[in-house]
Each structure stands twice: as structure tokens, then as C-alpha cells.
Design an enzyme around this catalytic site. Structure first.
Site, PDB file in Angstrom:
ATOM      1  N   GLY A   1       0.760  -1.244   0.000  1.00 53.69           N
ATOM      2  CA  GLY A   1       0.000   0.000   0.000  1.00 53.69           C
ATOM      3  C   GLY A   1       0.785   1.286   0.000  1.00 53.69           C
TER       4      GLY A   1
ATOM      5  N   GLY B   1       3.768  -3.569  -3.791  1.00 54.33           N
ATOM      6  CA  GLY B   1       3.660  -3.804  -5.230  1.00 54.33           C
ATOM      7  C   GLY B   1       4.021  -2.526  -5.964  1.00 54.33           C
TER       8      GLY B   1
ATOM      9  N   ARG C   1      -5.694   3.090 -16.010  1.00 56.50           N
ATOM     10  CA  ARG C   1      -5.734   3.835 -14.737  1.00 56.50           C
ATOM     11  C   ARG C   1      -6.392   5.214 -14.857  1.00 56.50           C
ATOM     12  NH1 ARG C   1      -2.460   5.204 -11.500  1.00 56.50           N
ATOM     13  NH2 ARG C   1      -3.424   4.305  -9.647  1.00 56.50           N
TER      14      ARG C   1
ATOM     15  N   TYR D   1      -9.650   5.216 -12.544  1.00 51.16           N
ATOM     16  CA  TYR D   1      -9.486   5.855 -11.225  1.00 51.16           C
ATOM     17  C   TYR D   1      -9.309   7.361 -11.332  1.00 51.16           C
ATOM     18  CZ  TYR D   1      -7.801   1.065 -10.372  1.00 51.16           C
ATOM     19  OH  TYR D   1      -7.655  -0.286 -10.323  1.00 51.16           O
TER      20      TYR D   1
ATOM     21  N   CYS E   1     -13.118   3.551 -28.738  1.00 52.63           N
ATOM     22  CA  CYS E   1     -14.415   4.224 -28.894  1.00 52.63           C
ATOM     23  C   CYS E   1     -15.135   4.366 -27.569  1.00 52.63           C
ATOM     24  CB  CYS E   1     -15.261   3.448 -29.896  1.00 52.63           C
ATOM     25  SG  CYS E   1     -14.460   3.383 -31.481  1.00 52.63           S
ATOM     26  N   GLU E   2     -14.606   5.172 -26.710  1.00 53.74           N
ATOM     27  CA  GLU E   2     -15.198   5.477 -25.407  1.00 53.74           C
ATOM     28  C   GLU E   2     -14.769   6.902 -25.068  1.00 53.74           C
ATOM     29  OE1 GLU E   2     -16.736   3.431 -22.983  1.00 53.74           O
ATOM     30  OE2 GLU E   2     -16.500   1.491 -23.953  1.00 53.74           O
TER      31      GLU E   2
ATOM     32  N   TYR F   1       0.313  -1.765 -12.172  1.00 50.47           N
ATOM     33  CA  TYR F   1      -1.090  -1.741 -12.594  1.00 50.47           C
ATOM     34  C   TYR F   1      -1.244  -1.084 -13.961  1.00 50.47           C
ATOM     35  CZ  TYR F   1      -1.292  -2.790  -7.639  1.00 50.47           C
ATOM     36  OH  TYR F   1      -1.063  -3.358  -6.405  1.00 50.47           O
TER      37      TYR F   1
END
Ligand code: LLP
Length: 418
Positions: A239, A277, A314, A318, A345-346, A373
Site C-alpha cells: 500500500g 507492489g 488507470r 481511477y 471508442c469510449e 497496474y
């Protein structure tokens, strides 16, 4: 950025020009620095000094075999959350005894395989799981080493999608139920209780939540010892945050010192396991992408690049901020404001909003701090082959994953008979 610096106008990874890598491998492509990964891991390990500890790299952050292998060579342990991650660690020569297995939904086959190879510890997240671990171990005539992952109910002040230590979360066993869970475990014939564990969230940039969680864990350890259940290690999870923009996370040394102090303050000297990580691989990777088009609308300017949310999710998922740098500085120096967007296409397919850049069609950009990530969350959405991965080591670079081919992308699928 440490191992990603400019030499003249050109951004390099260690001693290799990113322009050269893009020319050789194409874009989009992830580039990692071996030195950065090793340095980050060593800083955690060295910070413990003589204090008994285990640094278990959280495989989910980046599970490329080359990265796992480098860490295995350093003697790292591993934190896994699936049978797939277990196989990866075994394939690169990781020592199963230094593996901790977390996750709320371990399947029977995963538990069986982990017992078969002799992993170090299951971090158990429910009494139902405890029962399955016990019965699976019984069928193999062995005893499963377990820690119970408790949910210490601390607020890690991070993005709600990556906060895991609040009592609302699906993770762990609530502190107030932990004692009963341990009593149950202690009575089981095929479970051997080794530790307590927690993980309170990710991208945490203060020490206080870690200190609070540890203190709560140690109060539980005291209660357990009074109950006659001795504890042999404390796993505080991962974390620790990294700097994406202007965050100032504690250093590995500050973080580890706080853990050791927290232990000593309550009169303990139990071995500590950590599961970092992001803080090991995050800063060690960039993603290279090429500007396909510059597009001006009446209200905005877009740099449309060849990497999309399928390559790096990401920002879309987020609202994460990643620095975006030109790989080669241009001589004109005339900057403008762009939204850096991908081809998917977003509307959410944005890598960076309102970035002040001097770019033209064909330019190379580096999206920074994507070692964690990044690739692991990539997908084939819009049938886009997943990007290549490269490891730089000094003045050399190695392709550690080829760009997915069209054949590979379609290989697992089949059509119905005539
Ligand atoms: N241990 C456990 C049990 C975990 O669930 C995690 C991360 C870690 C260790 C490693 O945490 P780290 O040191 O990397 O913060 N995809 C999100 C992050 C999800 C983290 C999930 N668990 C992101 O891109 O921000």
C-alpha cells in the site's frame, strides 16, 4: 524520475534512448528499468537491517516473468492472489516457502495447488475459506499454514476503489470477529496458525494509517496470546504510495522504521512481512505512445495517440494522473494545451487531460510511472493487441513480452461447426 532522464533533448531509460526502443519495438510499448526495480526492492529490504522480515512483492502490480525473475534472484518473497500468479512465481524459480496467498475468493484447486507446492502462508479472509483450507489440507494429509487477514477498519484516505481496510470492504475478517475466527482455526486439525495479516489499501501517502493498523493488529496479537494462541509473524500488507504528480509519500526507510517502532512500542519483536507492489515497480516503468493525429475542434485540441484505455486503464478507471512527456524535446518550444486521448471508442479513453505540450503528428510521448497496474490491467478491448514490454538494463534492452499478434489474439476462440 531517476532512471528515466533526459540526455540532451532525448529521454532515456538508463542508458538507452526511448526513441531507439520505439523504433525497434514499435508503439505502444511499456519500458521498464531493471535498476529502478532492483533499487526499490533493495531499499525495503535494507531498511529492515537485522530485524526479521520478509519482503513479499505483490505480483498483481506487474506479473511479467522477467520482473518476477529479477526479484526472485534478489531473494524476494511474493504475495499472490490466484493460482495463475502462483504458476508464474514457480516458473521463475521463486521459493514457494516465501509465498503468501491473499484474496477473498480462493478456489479449491488453488488451495490444493498451493498446498501441493508448499507455500509459506494462506492469508485467510473468511471462516468459510478457513473451513475449505482445513478440509483441503486434510485430504492431502497435511496442515495448512495460515494467517487471518483482519480488517482493521482504518481510513487510508485513498481512492475509494483501492481502499480495502474500511469495515465496508469485502476484504478480511472484522476485528471484532477475529478472535472467534482464530479460536476456530486453533481447533482445526489441518490448519496451523502462524500469523495475523492485513492490507488497508493502495497509494497511501501518509504513515498514520499504517501505524494505526499495526497497533490494532498488535492488540489482537495480545488478546490471542492471552487466549493461548501464539502468533509467529505479522503481515502488514502493501500500500505504500508513489509520486505521480506532487504526492510526497514516505520513503521505504521511513515506512519500515515506523513499522519496527510500532512493534517495539508494544513490546513485540515479531517478524514482519510486507507486500509492496506499486512502490517497487510503479516508478520503474513508462509507456511509449506515438501521436497519430493532432485534432482541433472549436473548443478543444486533442493529441490522438496510439495507446488507449485498453493499454493503460488507470486514468479512465481511477481518474489517475500520469505525467506525459515528449520523448524528444523540440526546438520550437511552443506549447499548447491538449487532451491526450486514445483510439478506443469510449469518451473515457483519455490518458491525460489539459496537458501543456509541444507536439506534432508522429511525435513520441512517454506516459510516466506506469510500471504498476499498467500492462497487467490491459485488455483486448476494441480488438487491440496488447502492447509489447521491454526491460532496459544499463545500455542494453530486452523484449520481455512481444506485442500480441493477431493470431495470438484470436487463438483461444473457435467458431461453431457448419
Ligand atoms: N497485498 C494485498 C493483499 C493487496 O490487495 C494489494 C493490492 C497489495 C498487497 C499491493 O498493494 P500496493 O503496494 O501495490 O499498493 N489497480 C489499482 C491498485 C489495486 C491494489 C489492489 N491490492 C491501481 O491501479 O491503483
Amino acid at each position: 524520475m531517476g532512471h528515466f532522464d533526459r540526455r540532451g533533448p532525448e529521454l532515456h531509460a538508463e542508458q538507452v534512448s526511448l526513441t531507439r526502443i520505439a523504433a525497434d519495438v514499435g508503439t505502444p510499448c511499456y519500458v521498464y528499468s531493471r535498476a529502478a526495480i532492483e533499487e526499490n526492492w533493495r531499499q525495503f529490504n535494507a531498511a529492515f537491517g537485522d530485524y526479521p522480515h520478509r519482503v513479499c512483492y505483490a505480483v498483481k502490480a506487474n506479473s511479467n516473468l522477467a520482473i518476477l525473475n529479477l526479484l526472485a534472484r534478489l531473494g524476494s518473497g511474493f504475495d499472490i492472489v490466484s493460482g495463475g500468479e502462483l504458476e508464474r512465481v514457480l516458473r521463475v524459480g521463486g521459493d514457494p516457502r516465501n509465498i503468501v496467498f491473499s484474496g477473498v475468493g480462493k478456489s479449491e484447486w488453488e488451495i490444493r495447488r498451493a498446498l501441493d507446492v508448499g507455500i509459506g502462508c494462506f492469508d485467510v479472509e473468511s471462516t468459510a475459506e478457513l473451513r475449505l483450507v482445513n478440509s483441503t489440507a486434510a485430504s492431502l494429509d497435511t496442515a495448512a499454514p495460515v494467517a487471518i487477514r483482519v480488517n482493521p477498519d482504518v481510513d487510508a484516505d485513498t481512492h475509494p476503489y483501492i481502499a480495502t481496510g474500511l469495515n465496508q470492504a469485502k476484504f478480511g475478517i472484522a476485528l471484532e470477529q477475529a478472535l472467534d475466527a482464530y479460536r476456530l482455526a486453533a481447533e482445526m486439525r489441518h490448519v496451523s496458525v502462524l500469523g495475523v495479516a492485513c492490507h488497508i489499501g493502495s497509494q497511501i501517502t501518509e504513515l498514520a494509517p499504517f501505524e494505526d493498523a499495526l497497533e490494532r493488529l498488535l492488540r489482537l496479537v495480545e488478546d490471542l496470546e492471552e487466549t493461548g494462541i501464539p502468533i509467529e509473524h505479522v503481515d502488514v500488507g502493501g500500500g505504500l504510495g508513489v509520486r505521480y504528480r506532487d504526492e510526497q509519500p514516505p520513503s521505504a526507510r521511513e515506512y519500515v522504521s515506523a513499522l519496527i517502532e510500532g512493534m517495539c512500542k508494544r513490546g513485540f519483536d515479531l517478524p514482519i512481512t510486507i507486500e509492496p507492489g506499486r512502490s517497487i515497480v510503479g516508478s520503474a516503468g513508462v509507456m511509449l505512445t506515438r501521436v497519430e493525429y493532432v485534432k482541433r475542434t472549436p473548443v478543444k485540441q486533442f493529441a490522438v495517440v496510439d495507446a488507449g484505455m485498453n493499454d493503460l486503464i488507470r486514468p479512465a478507471l481511477y481518474a489517475a494522473w500520469h505525467d506525459i512527456l515528449p520523448v524528444a524535446l523540440s526546438a520550437t518550444g511552443s506549447t499548447q494545451r491538449y487532451d491526450v486521448v486514445g483510439p478506443v471508442c469510449e469518451t473515457a479513453d483519455v490518458l491525460g487531460q489539459d496537458r501543456v505540450l509541444d507536439v506534432a503528428q508522429g511525435d513520441l510521448l512517454a506516459v510516466c510511472t506506469v510500471g504498476a497496474y499498467g500492462w497487467v490491467l490491459s485488455s483486448n478491448y476494441n480488438s487491440r493487441p496488447r502492447p509489447a514490454e521491454v526491460m532496459v538494463d544499463g545500455d542494453q534492452f530486452y523484449l520481455i513480452r512481444n506485442r500480441e499478434t493477431m493470431d495470438e489474439m484470436c487463438a483461444a476462440e473457435s467458431i461453431l461447426p457448419e
